[in-house]
Scaffold this active site. Sequence first.
Site, PDB file in Angstrom:
ATOM      1  N   GLY A 264     -34.837  -4.165  17.291  1.00  0.00           N
ATOM      2  CA  GLY A 264     -34.985  -5.512  17.258  1.00  0.00           C
ATOM      3  C   GLY A 264     -34.181  -6.248  18.303  1.00  0.00           C
ATOM      4  N   GLY A 265     -35.111  -7.253  18.851  1.00  0.00           N
ATOM      5  CA  GLY A 265     -34.369  -8.079  19.871  1.00  0.00           C
ATOM      6  C   GLY A 265     -33.924  -7.177  21.001  1.00  0.00           C
ATOM      7  CG  ASP A 266     -30.318  -7.706  22.841  1.00  0.00           C
ATOM      8  OD1 ASP A 266     -30.159  -7.744  21.659  1.00  0.00           O
ATOM      9  OD2 ASP A 266     -29.025  -7.719  23.721  1.00  0.00           O
ATOM     10  CD  GLU A 267     -28.714  -5.133  17.273  1.00  0.00           C
ATOM     11  OE1 GLU A 267     -27.833  -5.369  17.212  1.00  0.00           O
ATOM     12  OE2 GLU A 267     -29.492  -4.894  16.264  1.00  0.00           O
TER      13      GLU A 267
END
Length: 358
Positions: A264-267
């Site tokens: 999710g996102g930059d993860e």
Amino acid sequence: MNWKNRSLSFVWLGLAIGSHLYATGAAPWVWACLVLQFGLYPQLLYLHGRYAAHPSRAEVQNMLIDAACFAIWAAALGFPLWISFILFIGAGINLLAFRGWLGGLEVLAVMAAAVVLVGLIQPLHFSPDTTVLTTVLCMCTLSSFLAVFAQDSFQRASLLHRQRNLLQGQLVEIQALKDRLAEQAERDALTGLLNRRMLEWHLPRLLAGCRGRHSSLVLMLLDIDHFKQTNDTYGHAAGDQLLQSLARHLLQYCRSQDMVFRYGGDEFLVLFPDTSLEVAHARAKALCEAFSQSPRRLERLSLPVSLSCGLSAFPLHADQATTLIEGADKALYQAKAQGRNCVVVYAPAFDVAVPSSA
């Protein structure tokens, strides 16, 4: 289709039988029957089939009536060889085409019954000879009937072939669409990595497998340091390129049995099945160092970028998927708290920390 074939064939039959009637000096009422049978009769059958509740069933009935009429003409004329031959062939082929061998048996039964009926009305006689003109007309009748029948069969076969090819093409398109939909349901559109939904499906199964083999599994959660600042400074397009670059880097450095997900996102999240914590920690450090030592090229920019990683292991730190992810998340938070650009392994002491956005 049958109206066209019947009308054309009946014209030829009328000419052939008419030449025989002329040669034998038939009575006027016989000529009247000929005109009615081979002129008006096909149009009446067409109307019957067109407006019937079940046209196909009505057409089979029409062909059985044809067979009965043909048998009556053959018996009444004394079974002239050529005329009888084309009458029996015409009746038999049509029903064979529509109903197979059952249709052929039906034709034989109907024509036999018609011949018996004629025999009850007048004595049956056998006069096989025909004139040359009648013979030639019979040959033309049979040739035209078979030619029209073959042409219709060819057109139907061609239509079926085109429809089958069209259907096969549609099936290929449908399968391709299903594959694309399945891939969209399983993979992240930007990076091509497996998505969070697939993590929720794979992780419990991998844990069950490792549990059965008394093996360990290490979960690594990582993100890009200062990603929000990069996004705000250079734009979302640059941020997307950076995420894609990290996805390629992870796939390059991971083994075939490892699984990489966009969490999710930059993860991002990596699973190391059947791997000890020590080996996974060494791989994580090598991965992060290699990424940070190679500046990311974003359009015309070359940016130094680093990663922060958190590790948790099964069964050392957790035995369930949710708690294993939570442990890695807390370790990632500690990596951020320690200055970023490092790999941290989960420890129970991290449970007292309250994560905040990095």
